[in-house]
Scaffold this active site. Structure first.
Site, PDB file in Angstrom:
ATOM      1  N   LYS A   1       0.853  -1.185   0.000  1.00  0.00           N
ATOM      2  CA  LYS A   1       0.000   0.000   0.000  1.00  0.00           C
ATOM      3  C   LYS A   1       0.892   1.239   0.000  1.00  0.00           C
ATOM      4  CE  LYS A   1      -3.991   1.945   2.517  1.00  0.00           C
ATOM      5  NZ  LYS A   1      -4.884   1.790   3.690  1.00  0.00           N
TER       6      LYS A   1
ATOM      7  N   SER B   1      -9.797   1.794   2.770  1.00  0.00           N
ATOM      8  CA  SER B   1      -8.896   2.529   1.907  1.00  0.00           C
ATOM      9  C   SER B   1      -7.856   1.657   1.196  1.00  0.00           C
ATOM     10  CB  SER B   1      -8.162   3.594   2.721  1.00  0.00           C
ATOM     11  OG  SER B   1      -7.291   2.985   3.671  1.00  0.00           O
TER      12      SER B   1
ATOM     13  N   SER C   1     -10.061  -0.408   6.995  1.00  0.00           N
ATOM     14  CA  SER C   1      -9.426  -0.238   5.684  1.00  0.00           C
ATOM     15  C   SER C   1      -8.724  -1.457   5.117  1.00  0.00           C
ATOM     16  CB  SER C   1      -8.426   0.917   5.736  1.00  0.00           C
ATOM     17  OG  SER C   1      -9.097   2.145   5.642  1.00  0.00           O
TER      18      SER C   1
END
Lengths: 476, 489
Positions: B78, B153, B177
């Site tokens: 990420k 997210s 997330s």
């Protein structure tokens, strides 16, 4: 109406740790800009602070030295504001739960009056960087070397009632910091900073007046003059029927006045909240005791010991213990010499006189305690007189030679042979019949004249006690 | 054989037995990314050269016999986890040109474990969002249906795993997330206990809630990846100095006698779709049939979780994001004006609307005169939520709940309604507020074929128990075998 000033001081002291408070960068002063930095103190994305344990120990030392209560659990908090010298956009400080609270510092005024000033709290925080403004172009640069240097903030109670008390309090706080070996306490270099909160109230009343916060007080002198100015200003405002407004004022040392920087409305909202990157700081009794055990002797205790052990007058003990290095110097010298008072006189008079004239600190003294002791022993054992010793001292400063060597080299050994001195005494009496007459007629002041004459003849080497004794005998 | 479709543990066996090389495996994944990502848009940066170089080293390690569990395994990261020398954008314009000179601790651990980084993946800007639509770089599509969001997210991480563009990925979970995109993309996602994984090098959104975790194709892989990144780190004061069990070695599918708490509040929550309800009901039956006990529990303060979270997280974010001021790195607006103009313009141009909204919310919540009513009150609620969980875990071993109220929604569906978007986090926020571990494991499909995840939450540092339960569930079902059929133009 008579007004009474109410003053509280906030002191920021830089701690002398080797590394910064939340990273392992050096705290050394004077390096090239931005060389003592790392991702942590630069506030780069994703980095985290790790608390330097030595900072906590230093803060604990100050807390114990000022009789504060150390919190078993304290917290770091974020003080949020934007400024280019603050890389994270917040300063890590302590807010609701500081490391220590409720202490005090005892001060002695010049006239001997003693007073206790309360300490509200002591907390740890990180210093910001420095902006460097280009004087030739509208450009500013930032140096982050100082960012993350550990500070303790010491907040006093509003117990101070005059500029002089403020000065005495500050000097005492600085002295304690230096005794503890945790801060240089140098105001001019910024390792010791002070803001003052000043208000006035009708004498004999309880409620506080509206206060002004004074900033930019970067010397002891400025602190006292700025407070004195502020008291006068507030009296005038009230005298003219006005109201003191809550504001922050900057001291303008060149103009000898303060200027309003910002009012209450423009005061920052720092939006403090507990820093989630640092866990609560837990300090148990064992840790507190281990720090307490390692505390050095503090100024007050040392002064008491000087009074007791060396039988010095309070004035001497006060001055000699005002700085640890000075007290150390005195003691190093006094352990060699019989009479502590002679050491005290020489250190406070001749030595400090010389150092002050040359703007040097005691650590920079050209004469070491052992060297001074050698000189003073020569006086005590009547090898030289006190007067000759001054000449020898000057020579020691100039040449760096030892006292004994100078005395031998220059033939300054005191004459203690009574018959030799008697011959000179007789010679002086014979040469000054008029003065002898006057003396005998009752002008006792002329004794000094005869002593002087004998000393001149012996180039100051005659033992003054013997000279006095013989003159008294001969002149009857 | 499609090497990119392998799980980590299968690939490991093939590598170990020299059936395949790391180079072949990594090349297959890179090819897959190059073919599929133009449609999915999961990657912000593809680190092809680094990956191939690491694959070469991995092959040498394998032939020298010093192979570890992750040697040669292609992993996606990420884009808010700092990677030395590789841009770390947080999917924000303000950090688009930022390359960290340091690795996050999890990257050091992955590197030490021999893993191969294939790229940095998309997310909601600074991890603020539930759909990855708040990315300042691109919009990632759900591999199961490209008109839908992958969740967020960590939408890029979940989409990359689901579309076989990596074998596993790291995400971060502040309010769901990891779990929510895992649920929406039909993969496994674990949010570890707060303090289990070092946050050093994780760009902070809400420091007291953020936690890095794995997204993988199955539970066994999640255990392997979680092992690799867990452990105390002296660089993170909030990481906890406690032993990390070997989750993978201790994996067990025995749930007989396991007490599974069913929070009554979650099952009366409004707005939960029938698809989700029935998938979760079925999952409960699967556990019950295997001898687990279903216990009714109550989390009375769960109803305040959203309110508390949306005060605490923005408050911390408003402070964490203050460093992006144009002075030191990242975007700087060099237009006319003074310092204040530079601050305002840099931050107005650099931050997207959701980030700005949360900075404003958080600044307000911390302001003098509002602090007690908002931030402080929210912190008190947080303590009560923690207490609810502690009490619940006296009566049960783990808690079962939905992950998200609905399957993946359509791109654009919620974007103009931030409050509705916030409500989608209702089942996941509490675990972050309490700091307990939670995971999402595939438990079914909606009528239209969209994946649905099941959430299992455990008590502090009890990741093993929820992994075991999830592992059992996976063995007992075959939802994880189904793959999305990508429409590649």
């Amino acid at each position: 109406m008579e007004f009474e000033p109410v003053i509280g001081l906030e002191v920021h002291a830089q701690l002398k740790t080797n590394t910064k408070i939340f990273c392992s960068c050096s705290t050394k002063f004077g390096a090239d800009p931005n060389t003592h930095v790392c991702p942590v103190c630069l506030g780069m994305p994703g980095v985290l602070p790790v608390l330097n344990k030595t900072v906590v120990e230093y803060a604990m030392r100050m807390a114990l030295a000022t009789d504060c209560t150390i919190a078993h659990q304290s917290r770091f908090a974020r003080k949020n504001y934007f400024y280019p010298d603050l890389p994270k956009g917040y300063q890590i400080s302590q807010y609701e739960l500081p490391i220590a609270e409720h202490g005090h510092v005892n001060i002695t005024m010049e006239d001997g009056t003693k007073k206790r000033i309360g300490i509200t709290r002591i907390h740890m925080e990180e210093d910001a960087g420095k902006l460097i403004h280009d004087p030739t172009r509208p450009v500013s640069r930032v140096d982050f070397n100082r960012t993350g240097t550990p500070l303790i903030e010491i907040v006093s109670e509003p117990d101070i009632r005059s500029p002089e008390e403020a000065g005495a309090y500050l000097r005492q706080v600085r002295s304690i910091l230096r005794y503890l070996g945790i801060s240089d306490g140098n105001m001019e270099e910024g390792s010791f900073r002070c803001d003052a909160n000043v208000s006035i109230r009708p004498r004999g009343t309880e409620p506080f007046g509206t206060r002004a916060e004074l900033k930019n007080l970067n010397s002891f002198k400025y602190v006292e003059s700025a407070i004195a100015y502020e008291i006068k200003r507030q009296k005038m405002v009230i005298g003219d029927g006005g109201d003191v407004v809550q504001e922050t004022r900057l001291w303008d040392s060149a103009g000898n006045r303060s200027i309003s920087m910002r009012g209450k409305e423009e005061a920052h909202d720092y939006r403090y909240f507990p820093d989630p990157d640092l866990v609560p700081l837990v300090i148990d009794d064992e840790w507190i005791e281990s720090v307490r055990k390692r505390l050095p002797e503090l100024p007050e205790a040392r002064k008491a010991r000087f009074l007791d052990e060396y039988a010095l007058p309070e004035y001497d003990a006060d001055i000699l213990t005002s700085a640890k290095e000075l007290a150390d110097y005195f003691e190093d010298c006094a352990k060699e010499v019989e009479n502590p008072k002679i050491v005290s006189n020489w250190v406070m008079g001749t030595l400090l006189g010389l150092l002050n004239a040359e703007g040097k600190s005691i650590e920079e003294s050209p004469v070491s305690p052992a060297q001074l002791a050698e000189l003073l022993i020569l006086i005590e054992t009547s090898v030289i007189s006190g007067k000759i010793a001054k000449t020898v001292f000057d020579e020691m400063v100039k040449s760096g030679k030892a006292a004994k060597a100078i005395v031998e080299e220059k033939g300054l050994v005191q004459v203690t042979d009574e018959s030799a001195i008697e011959a000179v005494v007789d010679q002086v009496i014979d040469a000054n019949p008029a003065e002898v007459e006057k003396f005998k007629a009752g002008n006792a002041k002329l004794m000094g004249f005869f002593v002087g004459q004998v000393m001149r003849e012996t180039k100051g080497k005659a033992n003054p006690q013997i000279v006095n004794k013989l003159l008294k005998k001969k002149l009857g | 054989m499609d090497l990119h479709a392998l799980t980590i543990h299968d690939a490991h066996e093939l590598l170990k037995n020299k059936k395949i090389s790391a180079k072949e495996l990594v090349s297959s994944v890179i090819d897959r990314i190059e073919t599929v990502d133009p449609v999915v848009d999961a990657y912000i940066t593809i680190t092809k050269e680094i990956a191939l170089a690491q694959a070469e080293i991995a092959d040498k390690t394998i032939s020298s016999g010093k192979m570890k569990k992750l040697t040669g395994i292609p992993i996606a990261i990420k884009d808010l986890i700092c990677t030395k020398g590789v841009p770390t954008t947080c999917a924000s314009k303000i950090l688009e040109n930022f390359t960290p000179p340091y690795d996050a601790t999890v990257m050091e651990k992955l590197n030490a474990a021999g893993a191969v980084m294939v790229g940095k993946v998309n997310m909601d800007e600074f991890a603020m969002g539930s759909s990855t639509e708040n990315s300042g770089i691109k919009i990632t599509k759900n591999p199961w249906e490209q008109s839908r969001v992958p969740g967020g997210s960590s939408g890029g991480s979940a989409a990359a795993v689901a579309a076989d563009m990596c074998l596993g990925a790291l995400g971060s979970d502040t309010g769901g997330s990891i779990r929510q995109p895992a649920s929406h993309c039909g993969v496994v996602g674990v949010k570890p206990t707060y303090g289990r994984v070092s946050r050093f090098g994780l760009v902070a959104f809400a420091s007291s809630l953020d936690q890095i975790g794995p997204l993988t194709k199955d539970v066994r892989d999640a255990a392997i990846l979680l092992n690799a990144i867990s452990g105390y780190d002296a660089k993170d004061s909030t990481s906890v100095d406690t032993d990390t069990p070997d989750y993978h070695a201790l994996l067990s599918d025995d749930v007989k006698g396991l007490k599974i708490g069913i929070p009554k509040e979650y099952h009366t929550t409004k707005g939960v779709s029938a698809d989700v309800l029935s998938a979760v009901q079925n999952a409960m039956a699967v556990f019950k049939n295997a001898g687990a006990k279903l216990v009714d529990i109550s989390l009375p303060h769960a109803q305040y979780a959203i309110a508390a979270y949306y005060l605490i997280a923005p408050a911390e974010a408003s402070s964490n994001l203050a460093r992006y001021d144009g002075v030191k790195y990242g975007l700087r607006d060099s237009g006319p004006g003074g310092l204040i103009d530079m601050y305002k313009n840099t931050r107005s141009i650099g931050f997207g609307p959701e980030v700005q909204r949360r900075i404003l919310l958080g600044t307000y919540a911390l302001s003098a005169g509002y602090y007690d009513a908002y931030y402080k009150k929210a912190s008190q609620i947080r303590t009560l939520i923690k207490r609810d969980f502690m009490r619940a875990f006296d009566a049960c071993d783990l808690i079962l709940a939905p992950v998200a109220p609905t399957p993946a929604f359509k791109i654009g569906e919620n974007i103009d309604d931030p409050l509705n978007m916030y409500l989608t986090d209702i089942f996941t926020l509490s675990a972050n507020l309490a700091g307990i571990p939670g995971l999402s494991v595939p438990c079914g499909f909606s009528e239209s074929g969209l994946p649905i995840g099941l959430q299992l939450m455990g008590t502090y540092f009890d990741e093993q128990r929820i992994l075991n339960a999830a592992y059992f569930f996976e063995q007992a079902t075959d939802f994880h075998h189904k793959k999305p059929r990508l429409k590649i133009l």
